[in-house]
Design a protein around this motif. Structure first.
Motif, mmCIF file in Angstrom:
data_model
loop_
_atom_site.group_PDB
_atom_site.id
_atom_site.type_symbol
_atom_site.label_atom_id
_atom_site.label_comp_id
_atom_site.label_asym_id
_atom_site.label_seq_id
_atom_site.Cartn_x
_atom_site.Cartn_y
_atom_site.Cartn_z
ATOM 1 N N UNK A 254 -12.275 -1.618 -12.511
ATOM 2 C CA UNK A 254 -10.866 -2.001 -12.355
ATOM 3 C C UNK A 254 -9.967 -1.147 -13.258
ATOM 4 N N UNK A 255 -10.419 -0.890 -14.487
ATOM 5 C CA UNK A 255 -9.609 -0.083 -15.401
ATOM 6 C C UNK A 255 -9.463 1.337 -14.871
ATOM 7 N N UNK B 285 -18.921 0.431 -14.408
ATOM 8 C CA UNK B 285 -18.731 -0.763 -15.237
ATOM 9 C C UNK B 285 -17.276 -1.207 -15.248
ATOM 10 N N UNK C 141 -5.506 -8.485 -19.380
ATOM 11 C CA UNK C 141 -4.196 -9.131 -19.265
ATOM 12 C C UNK C 141 -3.637 -9.543 -20.606
ATOM 13 N N UNK D 269 -11.652 -18.319 -16.526
ATOM 14 C CA UNK D 269 -12.297 -17.883 -17.761
ATOM 15 C C UNK D 269 -11.573 -16.658 -18.342
ATOM 16 N N UNK D 270 -11.018 -15.803 -17.499
ATOM 17 C CA UNK D 270 -10.228 -14.690 -18.008
ATOM 18 C C UNK D 270 -10.957 -13.369 -18.029
ATOM 19 N N UNK D 271 -12.212 -13.330 -18.353
ATOM 20 C CA UNK D 271 -12.948 -12.069 -18.303
ATOM 21 C C UNK D 271 -14.187 -12.279 -17.463
ATOM 22 N N UNK D 272 -14.340 -11.427 -16.519
ATOM 23 C CA UNK D 272 -15.432 -11.649 -15.567
ATOM 24 C C UNK D 272 -15.722 -10.365 -14.824
ATOM 25 N N UNK D 273 -16.840 -10.336 -14.213
ATOM 26 C CA UNK D 273 -17.254 -9.201 -13.406
ATOM 27 C C UNK D 273 -18.218 -9.768 -12.385
ATOM 28 N N UNK E 205 -13.830 -17.849 -12.047
ATOM 29 C CA UNK E 205 -13.875 -16.700 -12.931
ATOM 30 C C UNK E 205 -12.500 -16.423 -13.527
ATOM 31 N N UNK F 153 -3.137 -9.945 -14.767
ATOM 32 C CA UNK F 153 -3.521 -11.342 -14.699
ATOM 33 C C UNK F 153 -4.120 -11.725 -13.368
ATOM 34 N N UNK G 92 -17.894 -7.485 -21.998
ATOM 35 C CA UNK G 92 -16.706 -7.748 -21.183
ATOM 36 C C UNK G 92 -15.519 -8.025 -22.091
ATOM 37 N N UNK H 213 -7.571 -7.889 -13.060
ATOM 38 C CA UNK H 213 -6.560 -6.838 -13.119
ATOM 39 C C UNK H 213 -5.732 -7.035 -14.392
ATOM 40 N N UNK H 214 -5.055 -5.967 -14.811
ATOM 41 C CA UNK H 214 -4.347 -6.053 -16.088
ATOM 42 C C UNK H 214 -3.148 -6.991 -16.008
ATOM 43 N N UNK I 75 -20.851 -12.237 -14.034
ATOM 44 C CA UNK I 75 -20.671 -11.994 -15.466
ATOM 45 C C UNK I 75 -19.378 -12.691 -15.844
ATOM 46 N N UNK I 76 -19.516 -13.835 -16.450
ATOM 47 C CA UNK I 76 -18.330 -14.625 -16.746
ATOM 48 C C UNK I 76 -18.218 -14.804 -18.245
ATOM 49 N N UNK J 126 -7.135 1.409 -11.892
ATOM 50 C CA UNK J 126 -5.731 1.202 -12.230
ATOM 51 C C UNK J 126 -5.073 2.460 -12.789
#
Lengths: 1329, 127
Positions: free
Chosen positions: B15-16, B12, A1329, B88-92, B85, B118, A1325, B115-116, A1285-1286, B19
């Motif tokens: 990670x959040x 889902x 950060x 791109x910055x947002x991924x799962x 990934x 980065x 998503x 992770x928050x 999932x990107x 953390x």
């Protein structure tokens, strides 16, 4: 030194050459200067000659001009003569003729036109030739000045003449011209008179270059002509000419006369000038050459002398170099003599030093030869240069073997690295090398050496080598090791014995102790020194006196002592120490110290104390329990009794009162009741023989003869229990037994026997009560289910009412048709064909039948259990009814996805809900509109439903008036309705809510006023496949099912019902429970229980806890766990079985049979793979992958080996397009090559991989090489998946199943890969950060 | 512990959720958790992961995960997926995986989420 004498041949110039060069350098400029001077001299000389020529030409010109001027003056005088002025020409002729006669000059008078009037060369009156004016006449008439003509032939004289013309003026007017004709001889005379130099030629030419006169006359070729001189524009100058090539070269000076325009030329031949010049300088050059020769000779002599001195010096230097005697240098060159002297001195000094050095070398050789240590020397790279004999002895090498790197061969291999590391370190840190290491001699023995080496540097600090020694320390090492071993043994022994050695000096009060003392004395470290005072202060106060007494009693005769005392450790623990030591005395018998060992005996003391305590406790316990102890010697039959034993038999333990002094087996038997005596004796004797322990109850003899009367009458019951003690050979040695009184228990048992019957009756009553309670419980459950069914039924009836109102119109029409048809038939009137009437009637009847069938199906009173339902079937069945309910004004449309997933619902309730929704839609569209009913699959949309993996969304959409947000908010409240009273119950949406919630799904309402309403039912995908899709159960498994009672526990009601139904289908009796607590209660009241199937995670107690509880009563009870998702096999104990949701019917059947132990044991190779592939199948998400896997498994179990490559039917294009095959290429175990590659994969990858090798670099097909290898090695299927999932891309699930294939059923030859890419619903998503 | 039992590797916003947990709670999770910073250095290494992977109590913090601790995962395929990934910055991401420190036949599930700070979280569950 050698290299310093090396001659650099590149600049090799001898002394003589140097000198020659010097001379050249000095002479060259001088010579150049001299040549320059000579040249200058010659030039000057030449200029002087030329100037002479010029000067002579000038003087000649001046002489001619003077002569001409004289003639002119004479003519001017004549012109003024009166005769002429008066025109008396004859007189004039007469007078003028005298001049002619005297000077040879002819006088001619002409008129202005040039006609001769008179000529003195002929007599007066002679006819004169008629001549006309000439240039001269015109020039004189114009200028009125005298004019000198060029050479011309005289008209009268017929000779070459030169004329001087003057005008005759009368009253300022030219009347006549008077001309004097001069013969050329006149000019030759002038030249002759001029007296020009030897060899020169003088020439006079007129304006036109005609020669007037030349001297000397006989050499005309040397006379210059005007032809070339006339070309010169200048009045006068020097000219050099060659008239013709090969002619004489002439150098001439010339000057032109201003009066006549004539030129005088004086010439000299160029060769003559040159010879004159050479003549001038020849003597100078000869003199200079002579001087040069002389100086050259002198220089040569000097050079020879210097060269000789240099040769002598060179010879001296060579002699010094070769070490021979330096010859004395004696030359005329002082410096050379001094250098020679220095060389000689240097040689003598060098000789002295060499002698000293030789002496030192001899001394060194002697030292090295006789040195007790090995000596070596290396170059900077560590290559050995020399070693001495001792080194060779130590290393076991011959001297030549050590040279270069040869010496390293003799190093012990284990020390090789160490030596070089230390060497490098010492060189780096600039300190001496010092290390102990080993040599290994060729004979194999090892020598320990202490190697020391120093770095040798030259003056510049550069390392030039190393010199060092090796000392044989093998003996030291052996001693050291022995000493260390001895020390370590001592330390180990002391440590093992928890003791330390000490030494106390009385005078200084110093105590020295060994290392291990710290642990014993409770100190953190082990201080080896202490004071006696300090130590003694830690001795327990109670023990000090004894300690002091013991020590003070010692004498030189009895110096040894042993004393135990307590030691107060700093940590508060009191340690028991035992000191075994001896006192040391001096000659006077005074004690000077103590030495010995101190042992920590705390443990022993504790054991002793514990033993003492234990003995006391035992004694107390035995006394309190009134247990008597006895001991029998097996060999002699002698016994020992304790006091209680006596008392048990009613005998006073006081020995004085005993009847027999020595208790024996016989005596013991006398005290036993005669009825039990024989039995007891036999058992004891058997025990003494065989060593078998036993326990026996017996009675004592009648107490009539006892002195000590125990309580109660009659014989007493005692229990005897005994054990056997064996000797070292294993033979019974002693029998040790205990007796205690059980008279009370025997009495109680008698009473208990009587009351047992009563007790059993009570237990039966209790059990019956429990059963009744359970029955009540079941009845209650039944009642609740009935009530729920009734409620559902009422909802259905309500829907039915709606339906009936919808279809009644149609139904009436149908009936009307039937009715009229029959009417027509009855009358048999009209022209209508009977067959047609019958057709109409039959059609109507069929339609009516269908309607009724649908209504009956809907209203059928059947169990409201949800089951796995093919939703497409239900929806299609309901389609007609819904469209009828919607009414004729509404256009009704169904859109149902083909491969709709199954769901677990009650189909009739679903129909009712949909009817209700359709009715709502109809009511919302009174003016007509569109009703769309659609159903589609929805994968992984909601997070709550991960474990089943999908949803089915049924949506009912109308184009009616819509709802306001307020209405939507209340829409699901029961009895809330917007319809007028009597039109609706308000239960429609509420029941839909209820239905969906019960199915585990949820409902979504989207509505806007004026647009319409969409109601979506989200139903979870069934975890168990619908019955239609289920693969048939293997017949042998089906035969094994049934005849077992299974307790099924799951908090999910739907799953509970469904699984229970499946199990009942297999023929099992099923007890359902919704929690662990209920399950435990039900298990208690159930007689037969063969298997428990339980969910792992439940509210309250978990599945494993339940299993453990149930096994307290039924230890061998098998349990099958069901996992919802996150819990892994790891949470379960070894040997437990887990079934992961969703599971199929076959899996459930197989798992149940396996747990029940009814499956035949699989063959050995299959057993290895049984667990892993099952787990693997659980993980496959795509159904096509499961198909492929199942097919592989089936082929494998059918064929008994690995399937071959052709496992899919040839017409299965989906499998073909989504699979690939790799083959082991060649003999390499880990090289694979693609031999087949599906079209769908090639399209996704953008290329086909056929023929390419499969590497480790990941591509779209995942990390390949490693997986292939693993699959090949294990011969088991392998599965990998990846979910991406990107960002904003559609999430993608990649799954790959690798199936090993084989040509011969054993060896893996190909791998079949099945790959599916599944697009997943998008998750929201958020970038972090 | 009830709260922890609800946390599965399938959640889902895993990670959040992780953390927000204290370190001890992360250590007690049934699966391993590793946090890498942007440069790939390990900044957190849960006790569960140390135990489950067989890596033991060797110091893990601050080490480059792929280079020093899991060289067998340092394949272009595995690392490349994370790097792409991250860009791109947002991924799962989720992978089924084979191979581990101590047991090469053990099966793994790996989940990777940002992770928050980065970097990224890697969750590893072994079965």
């Amino acid at each position: 030194m050698h290299h310093m004498l090396t001659i650099n041949t590149k600049c090799d110039i001898s002394t003589r050459s140097h000198l020659a060069l010097l001379a050249l350098v000095i002479l060259l400029p001088v010579l150049i200067f001299v040549i320059f001077l000579l040249h200058h001299q010659i030039q000057l000389q030449r200029t002087r000659i030329e100037q002479d020529l010029l000067k002579e030409s000038r003087s000649i010109t001046a002489m001619i001009e003077r002569d001409l001027r004289g003639v002119t003056s004479m003519l001017e005088t004549l012109a003024l003569m009166p005769a002429l002025q008066q025109g008396d020409f004859a007189t004039f002729h007469q007078q003028a003729s005298r001049i002619t006669a005297r000077y040879g000059v002819g006088i001619v008078l002409r008129d202005k036109s040039g006609h001769q009037l008179l000529n003195t060369r002929v007599p007066w009156g002679t006819r004169l030739p008629s001549t006309t004016g000439t240039d001269a006449v015109r020039a004189v008439l114009e200028t009125r000045m005298p004019y000198v003509t060029d050479v011309a032939i005289g008209a009268v004289s017929q000779r070459e003449l030169v004329g001087v013309v003057v005008p005759v003026l009368r009253a300022d007017d030219v009347t006549h011209l008077l001309t004097a004709g001069l013969p050329l001889e006149r000019f030759r005379d002038i030249l002759t008179q001029s007296g020009i130099g030897e060899g020169r030629t003088a020439t006079v030419v007129d304006r036109k270059g005609r020669r007037l006169a030349v001297i000397p006359g006989g050499n005309p070729e040397t006379a210059a002509t005007w032809d070339w001189i006339g070309r010169a524009a200048a009045q006068e100058g020097i000219a050099e000419s060659t008239q013709d090539p090969g002619d004489l070269r002439l150098v001439s000076g010339y000057s032109r006369s201003g009066m006549s325009g004539w030129a005088t030329i004086v010439s000299l031949p160029g060769d003559e000038i040159d010879s004159m010049l050479v003549r001038d300088v020849r003597s100078d050059i000869l003199a200079g050459a002579a001087f040069l020769l002389l100086s050259g000779l002198l220089a040569s002599v000097l050079g020879l002398r210097i060269a000789r001195a240099a040769r002598m010096l060179t010879a001296a230097g060579r002699a010094l170099q070769s070490g021979t005697t330096v010859p004395p240098v004696s030359t005329s060159w002082r410096e050379a003599n001094e250098i020679g002297l220095a060389l000689t001195t240097a040689f003598s000094r060098l000789s002295e030093k060499s002698a000293a050095l030789r002496a030192v070398e001899e001394l060194y050789a002697t030292l090295a030869g006789s040195s007790p240590v090995g000596i070596f020397r290396t170059d900077p790279e560590g290559r050995c240069i020399c070693v001495n004999e001792r080194w060779c002895e130590i290393a076991g090498a011959r001297p030549e073997q050590a040279l270069g790197n040869g010496w390293t061969e003799f190093l012990h291999p284990d020390d090789y690295e160490r030596v070089f590391a230390e060497w490098r370190r010492s060189a780096l840190e600039n300190r001496p090398f010092r290390l102990e290491y080993r040599f290994r001699t060729p004979s194999g023995s090892t020598t320990w050496v202490l190697g020391e080496a120093l770095i040798e540097r030259n003056d510049g600090g550069v390392i030039t080598g190393y010199v060092g020694t090796v000392t044989d320390i093998t003996d030291n090492k052996v001693l050291e090791r022995q000493l260390r071993n001895a020390e370590q043994q001592l330390i180990r022994a002391m440590s093992a014995g928890r003791m330390f050695a000490f030494e106390w000096d009385v005078a200084s009060d110093e105590v020295h102790r060994s290392d291990a003392c710290g642990g014993i004395l409770g100190l953190e470290e082990s201080p080896t020194t202490d004071t006696g005072r300090n130590f003694f202060s830690h001795v327990h106060p109670d023990d000090r006196k004894h300690f002091v007494d013991t020590v003070t009693r010692l004498t030189p005769d009895r110096p040894n002592y042993a004393v135990s005392y307590r030691y107060q450790r700093p940590d508060g623990v009191a340690a028991w120490l035992e000191e075994s030591a001896a006192a040391v005395f001096d000659g006077d018998g005074r004690m000077t110290g103590l030495t010995g060992v101190t042992a920590d005996v705390t443990a022993r003391k504790q054991v002793e104390a514990a033993l003492r305590d234990s003995e006391e406790n035992l004694r107390f316990a035995l006394d309190a329990a009134e247990i008597g102890i006895w001991r029998l010697e097996a060999a002699t039959g002698r016994m020992t009794w304790d006091a209680m034993q006596y008392r048990l038999f009613g005998i006073d333990p006081d020995p004085a009162l005993q009847e027999t002094d020595d208790p024996s087996l016989n005596a013991f038997m006398m005290l036993v009741h005669p009825g039990d005596r024989t039995g007891l004796r036999e058992r004891i004797e058997t025990a003494a023989r065989t060593g078998e322990a036993f326990q026996l109850d017996f009675r004592t003899a009648e107490p009539d003869f006892r002195t000590a009367e125990p309580s109660g009458a009659g014989p007493r019951w005692l229990t005897l229990r005994c054990g056997v003690q064996r000797d070292a050979s294993g033979q019974p040695e002693h029998i040790i037994g205990v007796n205690w009184d059980i008279t009370g228990r025997k009495a109680a048992e008698a009473i208990l026997r009587d009351s047992n019957a009563v007790l059993e009756a009570r237990v039966v009553d209790r059990t019956r009560a429990l059963t009744d309670a359970a029955r009540e419980l079941s009845a209650e459950i039944q009642r609740r289910e009935q009530a729920q069914a009734a409620l559902l039924q009422s909802q259905k009836l309500e829907a039915l009412g709606l339906l009936v109102s919808g279809v009644s119109h149609d139904f009436n029409n149908v009936l009307a048709v039937i009715q009229s048809s029959y009417n027509l038939l009855r009358r048999e009137s009209g022209g209508m064909d009977k067959t047609r009437i019958l057709d109409m009637a039959e059609q109507a009847v069929a339609k009516a039948t269908g309607l009724i069938h649908h209504m009956m199906a809907f209203a059928r009173r059947e169990a409201t259990h949800p089951r796995t339902v093919d939703l497409a079937d239900v929806l299609r069945e309901t389609e007609d009814m819904i469209c009828h309910s919607a009414g004729s004004r509404v256009r009704c449309r169904f859109d149902i996805q083909d491969d709709l997933w199954p769901s677990v619902v009650d189909p009739s309730r679903l129909s009712a809900v949909l009817l209700n929704l359709a009715a709502n839609a109809r009511d919302a569209m009174p003016e007509g509109g569109e009703l769309d009913v659609s159903a589609r699959n929805y994968l992984l949309g909601e997070r709550e439903n991960r474990e089943t993996g999908g949803w089915i969304v049924i949506s009912v959409k109308d184009t009616g008036g819509g709802m306001t947000p307020e209405v939507i908010a209340r829409a699901s409240e029961p009895f809330f309705t917007t319809k007028p009273p009597g039109k609706g119950t308000g239960l429609g949406l509420a029941s839909a809510h209820d239905f969906v919630r019960q199915a585990g799904g949820n409902i979504h309402i989207r509505s806007a006023v004026g647009v319409g309403t969409t109601i979506e039912l989200h139903l979870p995908r069934a975890v168990v496949a619908a019955p239609g899709e289920e693969r048939p159960l293997a017949s042998e498994l089906a035969d094994l099912g049934g005849d077992a009672t299974i307790l099924l526990v799951d908090d999910d009601e739907n799953l509970l019902t469904l699984t229970a139904q499946l199990l009942r289908d297999f023929g099992y009796a099923v007890i359902e429970a919704r929690s662990a607590e209920t399950a435990i209660a039900l298990a208690h009241i159930t007689e037969r229980l063969d298997l428990v199937i339980t969910d792992i995670l439940m509210p309250g107690a978990s599945g494993p806890t339940l299993g453990a509880r149930l096994r307290l009563d039924r230890p061998a009870l098998p349990v099958l766990y069901i996992s919802g998702g996150g819990q892994g096999q790891a949470a379960l104990a070894e040997g437990e079985r887990m079934l992961r949701k969703p599971f199929g019917k076959a899996e459930l059947a197989e798992a149940v049979l396996e747990r029940l132990g009814r499956l035949p044991k699989p063959a050995a190779p299959a057993a290895v793979s049984a667990a892993a592939p099952d787990k693997l199948r659980d993980r496959l998400r795509n159904p096509r992958l499961r198909d492929a896997y199942d097919r592989w498994c089936a082929l494998r179990s059918a064929g008994g080996g690995l399937p071959d490559w052709d496992i899919f039917p040839s017409d299965d294009s989906t499998m073909k397009d989504n699979s690939f095959m790799v083959e082991l290429s060649g003999g390499q175990a880990d090289e694979y090559r693609y031999v087949r590659f599906g079209d769908a994969l090639a399209e996704r990858l953008g290329r086909s991989l056929i023929g390419q090798p499969a590497g480790d670099d990941g591509d779209e097909l995942g990390s390949t090489g490693a997986s292939y290898r693993r699959c090949q090695e294990t011969a088991l299927p392998s599965y990998e998946y990846a979910r991406f999932s990107l960002a904003d891309e559609t999430p993608l699930l990649f799954e790959r199943l690798l199936l090993p294939l084989s040509d011969d059923g054993v060896r893996v030859t190909q791998l079949l890969g099945v790959v599916f890419f599944t697009e997943l619903p998008r998750l929201d998503l958020q970038p972090r950060s | 512990m009830d709260d922890l039992s609800r946390i599965t590797i399938d959640m889902d916003a895993l990670a959040e959720v992780v953390e927000r947990l204290p370190k001890e709670a992360i250590d007690a999770l049934p699966f391993g958790a590793i946090r890498l910073d942007e440069s790939g250095q390990v900044t957190f290494y849960s006790a569960a992961e140390a135990k489950l992977s067989g890596y033991g109590s060797r110091p893990a913090l601050g080490k480059a995960f792929f280079v020093e601790m899991a060289p067998c995962m340092d394949t272009p395929a595995f690392r490349g997926r994370i790097e792409r990934a991250k860009a791109v910055g947002k991924y799962d991401l989720e992978f089924g995986w084979v191979g581990d420190f101590s047991d090469r036949s053990r099966e793994l599930r790996v989940r990777i989420q940002p992770a928050s700070d980065g970097g990224c979280w890697i969750f590893i569950q072994r079965e």
